[in-house]
Design a protein around this motif. Structure first.
Motif, PDB file in Angstrom:
ATOM      1  N   GLY A  96      27.718  56.319  16.437  1.00 20.15           N
ATOM      2  CA  GLY A  96      26.640  55.376  16.163  1.00 20.15           C
ATOM      3  C   GLY A  96      27.129  53.949  16.032  1.00 20.15           C
ATOM      4  O   GLY A  96      26.493  53.007  16.525  1.00 20.15           O
ATOM      5  N   ILE A  97      28.277  53.766  15.369  1.00 20.13           N
ATOM      6  CA  ILE A  97      28.859  52.422  15.225  1.00 20.13           C
ATOM      7  C   ILE A  97      29.202  51.864  16.603  1.00 20.13           C
ATOM      8  O   ILE A  97      28.900  50.710  16.920  1.00 20.13           O
ATOM      9  CB  ILE A  97      30.121  52.456  14.336  1.00 20.13           C
ATOM     10  N   THR A  98      29.832  52.695  17.428  1.00 24.68           N
ATOM     11  CA  THR A  98      30.251  52.276  18.764  1.00 24.68           C
ATOM     12  C   THR A  98      29.045  51.915  19.624  1.00 24.68           C
ATOM     13  O   THR A  98      29.056  50.917  20.348  1.00 24.68           O
ATOM     14  CB  THR A  98      31.098  53.376  19.434  1.00 24.68           C
ATOM     15  N   LYS A  99      27.995  52.709  19.529  1.00 24.29           N
ATOM     16  CA  LYS A  99      26.772  52.445  20.302  1.00 24.29           C
ATOM     17  C   LYS A  99      26.214  51.060  19.971  1.00 24.29           C
ATOM     18  O   LYS A  99      25.863  50.287  20.875  1.00 24.29           O
ATOM     19  CB  LYS A  99      25.723  53.522  20.005  1.00 24.29           C
TER      20      LYS A  99
ATOM     21  N   LYS B  73      20.492  53.797   8.555  1.00 26.75           N
ATOM     22  CA  LYS B  73      19.940  54.835   9.423  1.00 26.75           C
ATOM     23  C   LYS B  73      18.449  54.945   9.195  1.00 26.75           C
ATOM     24  O   LYS B  73      17.962  54.807   8.074  1.00 26.75           O
ATOM     25  CB  LYS B  73      20.589  56.193   9.133  1.00 26.75           C
ATOM     26  N   ASN B  74      17.751  55.205  10.279  1.00 28.03           N
ATOM     27  CA  ASN B  74      16.339  55.551  10.250  1.00 28.03           C
ATOM     28  C   ASN B  74      16.322  56.993  10.739  1.00 28.03           C
ATOM     29  O   ASN B  74      16.638  57.246  11.902  1.00 28.03           O
ATOM     30  CB  ASN B  74      15.536  54.626  11.162  1.00 28.03           C
TER      31      ASN B  74
ATOM     32  N   VAL C  17      20.784  52.342  13.075  1.00 31.41           N
ATOM     33  CA  VAL C  17      19.969  51.258  13.633  1.00 31.41           C
ATOM     34  C   VAL C  17      20.489  49.870  13.259  1.00 31.41           C
ATOM     35  O   VAL C  17      20.064  48.874  13.826  1.00 31.41           O
ATOM     36  CB  VAL C  17      18.487  51.398  13.215  1.00 31.41           C
ATOM     37  N   SER C  18      21.419  49.828  12.304  1.00 33.65           N
ATOM     38  CA  SER C  18      22.001  48.554  11.897  1.00 33.65           C
ATOM     39  C   SER C  18      23.413  48.830  11.399  1.00 33.65           C
ATOM     40  O   SER C  18      23.667  49.867  10.784  1.00 33.65           O
ATOM     41  CB  SER C  18      21.160  47.906  10.802  1.00 33.65           C
TER      42      SER C  18
END
Length: 156
Positions: free
Chosen positions: A17-20, A64-65, A70-71
């Motif tokens: 998620g961080i990489t995305k 996270k959502n 998401v951020s």
């Protein structure tokens, strides 16, 4: 209706998620132009995070959502030779601050930045610095950062 978010310190399990979001940020600021560049950044970022998150040299807070990141925020810690304003030489560099466009204006970047600053205080960081985008400058100024050439800084 306001969306619900969870704010957490990232772990190795959050690397995807961080990489995305890092890739999304770099595309938005035109630092990634091709699929080849994107693949290189993904691989290098993954390798970096797999080493530096467990070593505590890099800390990321994420919003996270549901289960989607998401951020994101990031802080890299280091020690440099001392100088008058920072006799211990302990500094932190904030980077990778990014929120997906459809989750902006929810206060997520501010919350993540506050967590980063708290982490810096726990580690006795004297100076935090960053390079701000035009859109990010108002947030950093509101949090006490001042402009110094091409960067912004905050002394704790």
């Amino acid at each position: 209706m306001k969306k619900l978010y969870s704010i957490d310190k990232a772990s190795v399990s959050d690397i995807k998620g961080i990489t995305k979001l890092r890739v999304a940020l770099l595309k938005e600021v035109d630092e990634i132009q091709t699929k080849e560049e994107e693949a290189k950044i993904i691989s290098a970022t993954k390798n970096y995070l797999e080493t530096e998150i467990p070593n505590h040299n890099f800390v990321s807070y994420i919003a996270k959502n549901d289960e989607e990141v998401v951020s994101v925020s990031g802080v890299s810690f280091f020690k440099r030779p001392p100088y008058l304003e920072n006799l211990q030489g302990v500094e932190a560099y904030i980077l990778n601050m990014y929120t997906l466009p459809n989750h902006r204006s929810q206060g997520l970047a501010r919350q993540l930045l506050e967590k980063c600053i708290e982490e810096c205080k726990k580690r006795n960081v004297k100076r935090i610095w960053l390079h701000a985008s035009k859109d990010g400058e108002p947030l950093y100024k509101s949090m006490g950062f001042s402009s110094k050439g091409s960067e912004m800084e905050l002394f704790l």
